[in-house]
Each structure stands twice: as structure tokens, then as C-alpha cells.
Design a protein around this motif. Structure first.
Motif, PDB file in Angstrom:
ATOM      1  N   ALA A   8       0.762  -1.292   0.106  1.00  0.00           N
ATOM      2  CA  ALA A   8       0.158  -0.075  -0.062  1.00  0.00           C
ATOM      3  C   ALA A   8       0.847   1.314  -0.095  1.00  0.00           C
ATOM      4  N   LEU A   9       2.094   0.897  -0.458  1.00  0.00           N
ATOM      5  CA  LEU A   9       3.000   2.304  -0.702  1.00  0.00           C
ATOM      6  C   LEU A   9       3.343   2.977   0.794  1.00  0.00           C
ATOM      7  N   LEU A  10       3.232   2.130   2.042  1.00  0.00           N
ATOM      8  CA  LEU A  10       3.335   2.370   3.296  1.00  0.00           C
ATOM      9  C   LEU A  10       4.323   1.480   3.742  1.00  0.00           C
ATOM     10  N   LEU A  44      -7.298  -3.523   1.197  1.00  0.00           N
ATOM     11  CA  LEU A  44      -7.008  -2.051   1.099  1.00  0.00           C
ATOM     12  C   LEU A  44      -5.634  -2.116   0.110  1.00  0.00           C
ATOM     13  N   GLY A  45      -5.538  -0.993  -0.504  1.00  0.00           N
ATOM     14  CA  GLY A  45      -4.553  -0.760  -1.533  1.00  0.00           C
ATOM     15  C   GLY A  45      -4.288   0.685  -1.590  1.00  0.00           C
ATOM     16  N   ALA A  46      -3.417   0.903  -2.520  1.00  0.00           N
ATOM     17  CA  ALA A  46      -2.733   2.443  -2.786  1.00  0.00           C
ATOM     18  C   ALA A  46      -2.241   2.428  -4.315  1.00  0.00           C
ATOM     19  N   GLU A  47      -2.612   3.362  -4.980  1.00  0.00           N
ATOM     20  CA  GLU A  47      -2.111   3.661  -6.260  1.00  0.00           C
ATOM     21  C   GLU A  47      -1.255   4.782  -6.485  1.00  0.00           C
ATOM     22  N   ALA A  48      -0.211   4.783  -7.057  1.00  0.00           N
ATOM     23  CA  ALA A  48       0.631   5.964  -7.403  1.00  0.00           C
ATOM     24  C   ALA A  48       0.070   6.761  -8.584  1.00  0.00           C
ATOM     25  N   ARG A  49      -0.065   7.853  -8.532  1.00  0.00           N
ATOM     26  CA  ARG A  49      -0.801   8.603  -9.605  1.00  0.00           C
ATOM     27  C   ARG A  49      -0.019  10.004  -9.837  1.00  0.00           C
ATOM     28  N   GLY A  50       1.066  10.141 -10.507  1.00  0.00           N
ATOM     29  CA  GLY A  50       1.755  11.318 -10.628  1.00  0.00           C
ATOM     30  C   GLY A  50       2.398  11.706  -9.394  1.00  0.00           C
ATOM     31  N   ASP A 102       0.778  11.889  -6.545  1.00  0.00           N
ATOM     32  CA  ASP A 102      -0.287  11.762  -5.542  1.00  0.00           C
ATOM     33  C   ASP A 102      -0.325  10.308  -5.464  1.00  0.00           C
ATOM     34  N   VAL A 103      -0.920   9.870  -4.457  1.00  0.00           N
ATOM     35  CA  VAL A 103      -1.317   8.583  -4.117  1.00  0.00           C
ATOM     36  C   VAL A 103      -2.818   8.502  -3.823  1.00  0.00           C
ATOM     37  N   VAL A 104      -3.475   7.475  -4.469  1.00  0.00           N
ATOM     38  CA  VAL A 104      -4.971   7.244  -4.179  1.00  0.00           C
ATOM     39  C   VAL A 104      -5.253   6.074  -3.324  1.00  0.00           C
ATOM     40  N   PRO A 105      -5.864   5.958  -2.101  1.00  0.00           N
ATOM     41  CA  PRO A 105      -6.147   4.752  -1.397  1.00  0.00           C
ATOM     42  C   PRO A 105      -7.260   4.233  -2.172  1.00  0.00           C
ATOM     43  N   THR A 106      -7.214   2.615  -2.155  1.00  0.00           N
ATOM     44  CA  THR A 106      -8.301   2.102  -2.518  1.00  0.00           C
ATOM     45  C   THR A 106      -8.801   1.081  -1.924  1.00  0.00           C
ATOM     46  N   TYR A 107     -10.104   0.831  -2.006  1.00  0.00           N
ATOM     47  CA  TYR A 107     -10.686  -0.309  -1.098  1.00  0.00           C
ATOM     48  C   TYR A 107     -11.903  -1.159  -1.995  1.00  0.00           C
ATOM     49  N   SER A 108     -11.642  -2.515  -1.855  1.00  0.00           N
ATOM     50  CA  SER A 108     -12.484  -3.591  -2.632  1.00  0.00           C
ATOM     51  C   SER A 108     -13.049  -4.354  -1.551  1.00  0.00           C
ATOM     52  N   SER A 155     -17.128  -4.697  -4.970  1.00  0.00           N
ATOM     53  CA  SER A 155     -17.358  -3.362  -5.167  1.00  0.00           C
ATOM     54  C   SER A 155     -15.869  -2.965  -4.876  1.00  0.00           C
ATOM     55  N   ALA A 156     -15.834  -1.704  -5.658  1.00  0.00           N
ATOM     56  CA  ALA A 156     -14.517  -1.087  -5.466  1.00  0.00           C
ATOM     57  C   ALA A 156     -14.681   0.483  -5.297  1.00  0.00           C
ATOM     58  N   GLU A 157     -13.887   1.110  -4.391  1.00  0.00           N
ATOM     59  CA  GLU A 157     -13.988   2.417  -3.849  1.00  0.00           C
ATOM     60  C   GLU A 157     -12.634   3.236  -3.975  1.00  0.00           C
ATOM     61  N   ALA A 158     -12.327   4.239  -4.285  1.00  0.00           N
ATOM     62  CA  ALA A 158     -11.303   5.189  -4.326  1.00  0.00           C
ATOM     63  C   ALA A 158     -11.129   6.413  -3.549  1.00  0.00           C
ATOM     64  N   GLY A 159     -10.178   6.592  -2.505  1.00  0.00           N
ATOM     65  CA  GLY A 159     -10.214   7.778  -1.848  1.00  0.00           C
ATOM     66  C   GLY A 159      -9.893   8.961  -2.503  1.00  0.00           C
ATOM     67  N   ASP A 160      -9.741  10.114  -1.895  1.00  0.00           N
ATOM     68  CA  ASP A 160      -9.203  11.234  -2.645  1.00  0.00           C
ATOM     69  C   ASP A 160      -7.504  11.167  -2.494  1.00  0.00           C
ATOM     70  N   PRO A 161      -7.361  11.760  -3.695  1.00  0.00           N
ATOM     71  CA  PRO A 161      -5.723  11.811  -3.919  1.00  0.00           C
ATOM     72  C   PRO A 161      -5.036  12.565  -2.482  1.00  0.00           C
TER      73      PRO A 161
END
Length: 324
Positions: free
Chosen positions: A59-61, A98-104, A106-112, A122-128
Motif C-alpha cells: 500500500a506504498l506504506l 486495502l491498497g494504494a495507487e501512485a498517480r503522478g 499523488d497516491v490514491v487509497p483504494t478499497y475493494s 465493489s471498489a472504492e477510491a479515496g481522495d488523492p
């Protein structure tokens, strides 16, 4: 418990009966409260008791921060009354990936939300979040991210439960709720009889069937009326405080909610014939009871569609009490 106004037609009631309206409020359960085994039998077979929230492997943590994030998400879901636990998923569990994606930068937390067979439901994404802030894994940051995500995850679980109800012919999406009315008690004058008769006439509709026996009832409704002295009115007229509590319980006797009506009336104004007052009060109470039944059972919740490539019937272990 949420409190919602139920009686509004004061002018009409005063015109008909010459007494003040029994204005009041509706107590209903939190949309995600767990009603227990009997309550969830309205949605189908018994569901699992928890939503597992494992530590994300990537999760980039740092590992310690990833563990803290898992705990924070579980705690935030508990605040939504979702029975989540920060622990590895066990066989048969629904779980949150739980997960996290690098976008430029920023990092976007993800929840599946994961089904027991490993498919994503279902899949949700948090704020960058700026990547440097995310990588630091500060406790305040992780808690804030978890708290922001929890309502969306809980809403997804509600939609999943509604989709399962839609596939279950036994659920209240496909039949009327069987309701036994145990009567009114404690009203002055002819209120016990007048209110009771008016309520039975008002309650029944396509979604709610009133029956004369408690046998096999999904819910039982009763009304307790109490009257006490109140301060005199503006003109010095003696007043009484009247309270009507319409209590709704499930098959196991567990409270589903209550519609409460209350108002100050001229003293002894209802010691005789209730007449139109009973009709108006019963109609409003019936609306409150319908809302309790709907919220408790989830019958009006909107089903969450399966994601692209998922099974159309939403198969998997029922998740009903994970939304409550």
C-alpha cells in the motif's frame, strides 16, 4: 437513533377536534445497525458475523503504518456500525482489500469489498494525497483517510445486501411484511379501541400485511399511551402532556424502532370520544411504523450492480449484517 418528525397537520386536527395536535418524532435505527439473526432472516440465510480488514501487503506504506491503517479502517467502519475486524480473512469471510495507487505526485487509497471466493464485489477510491505525505504514514493522516472512506464502504455494503435480497424470494423485497398488532394501552377515553382500530385500517398496504395472530409475524407493533400534568397554557387553561409510543419489535423481540407522538393538550380533552383525532394520529403513526420496518429490513435499499465480469446473481455467502 435518528429522530424524524411524523405529525404535521396541526390546523386540520384542530379544526376537526378542537385539541392540539399530537406532534412528535420517529425513532428509527441507524441505517447500519445490526438487527441480529432474526432481523436478518428477513433478508435470507444467516450471514457471516464480520468484515475482515487484513493488513495490505502493498500500500506504498511502511509495514507499521500499513498495520495502523488496517486498524483505523476497521475502527472507522465500527463507527458506521459495520462489524469490521482488523485481522486476516478466514475461509468464508467477506473482507476488505486495502491498497494504494501512485498517480503522478499523488497516491490514491483504494478499497475493494471481496467476496469469499476472491472476486471483487465493489471498489472504492479515496481522495488523492501527496505521495510524500502518504509515505510518511502519520497516524493523523491514516485516521483521516479511514474516516473519509468508511461511509462509502458502508453504503456499498448496503447495496450488496439489497442485491442479495433481490435474488432471494423469501426476502421482504418480494413479499409483504407480516405484522401483528398487539394493541393500544393506557389511552384515556375510548382511545385504546379507537386508536387501535384506526391504526389497523391505516397500516395495511402492498408492503405490510396486518395479521390477527403473532404466529410467524415478522414484526409486532404495540402502542403505549401516557398522560401527565403539564404547565397551564397561555390563557391559563389547564394542560396535559400526552405521549404515544408505537414500538416495533422483530420475531425475537428485539427492538426495530419506535414512532413517538407527543403534545400538550387541553386537560381531559380526550377523556371521552377520540373521533378524528384517532384517525389522524393513527395515519401518521402507520407511516412511521412503515419507515421503521423498511429501514430495519433494508427492503427499499437500492441493489448494487455486479461489477463488469461478475456473476449476475451476486453469488457468495450472504453479507447482510455487514451493512448494519
Amino acid at each position: 437513533m435518528m429522530r424524524i418528525p411524523v405529525l404535521r397537520h396541526m390546523a386540520a386536527l384542530v379544526a376537526m377536534a378542537g385539541v392540539g395536535l399530537l406532534s412528535g418524532c420517529l425513532d428509527v435505527p441507524h441505517p447500519f445497525r445490526d438487527p441480529g439473526r432474526e432481523g436478518w432472516s428477513l433478508a435470507g440465510s444467516p450471514p457471516p458475523a464480520r468484515l475482515a480488514v487484513p493488513v495490505p501487503p502493498s500500500a506504498l506504506l511502511p509495514q507499521a503504518a500499513a498495520q495502523a491503517w488496517s486498524r483505523d479502517v476497521a475502527a472507522a467502519l465500527l463507527d458506521q456500525t459495520v462489524p469490521a475486524m482488523a485481522q486476516p480473512a478466514r475461509k468464508g469471510d467477506w473482507w476488505l482489500r486495502l491498497g494504494a495507487e501512485a498517480r503522478g505526485q499523488d497516491v490514491v487509497p483504494t478499497y475493494s469489498v471481496m467476496m469469499p471466493d476472491g472476486r471483487v464485489r465493489s471498489a472504492e477510491a479515496g481522495d488523492p494525497i501527496p505521495a510524500t505525505i502518504w509515505a510518511a504514514g502519520a497516524p493523523a493522516t491514516l485516521r483521516r483517510v479511514a474516516e473519509q472512506a468508511a461511509p462509502g464502504i458502508a453504503a456499498a455494503l448496503t447495496g450488496i445486501q439489497a442485491a442479495q435480497m433481490a435474488q432471494d424470494p423469501r426476502s421482504l423485497k418480494h413479499r409483504a411484511a407480516r405484522i401483528y398488532f398487539a394493541g393500544v394501552h393506557g389511552a384515556p377515553g375510548d382511545g385504546d379501541i379507537a386508536l387501535g382500530q384506526a391504526f389497523v385500517r391505516a397500516l395495511g398496504d402492498a408492503q405490510n400485511a396486518v395479521q390477527a395472530s403473532p404466529r410467524d409475524a415478522d414484526f409486532t407493533v404495540s402502542c403505549a399511551v401516557s398522560v401527565s400534568d403539564a404547565p397551564p397554557g397561555a390563557s391559563g387553561q389547564k394542560q396535559q402532556h400526552m405521549q404515544l409510543v408505537w414500538r416495533v419489535v422483530d420475531q425475537a423481540g428485539k427492538e426495530a424502532g419506535a414512532a413517538t407522538q407527543l403534545h400538550d393538550i387541553d386537560a381531559h380533552a380526550l377523556d371521552g370520544h377520540w373521533g378524528e383525532v384517532a384517525m389522524v394520529a393513527a395515519q401518521e403513526a402507520a407511516g412511521g411504523v412503515r419507515q421503521v420496518v423498511s429501514r430495519y429490513s433494508g427492503r427499499n435499499n437500492v441493489p448494487l450492480p455486479m461489477p463488469a465480469g461478475g456473476a449476475a446473481n451476486g453469488s457468495g455467502t450472504p453479507v447482510a449484517n455487514l451493512q448494519q
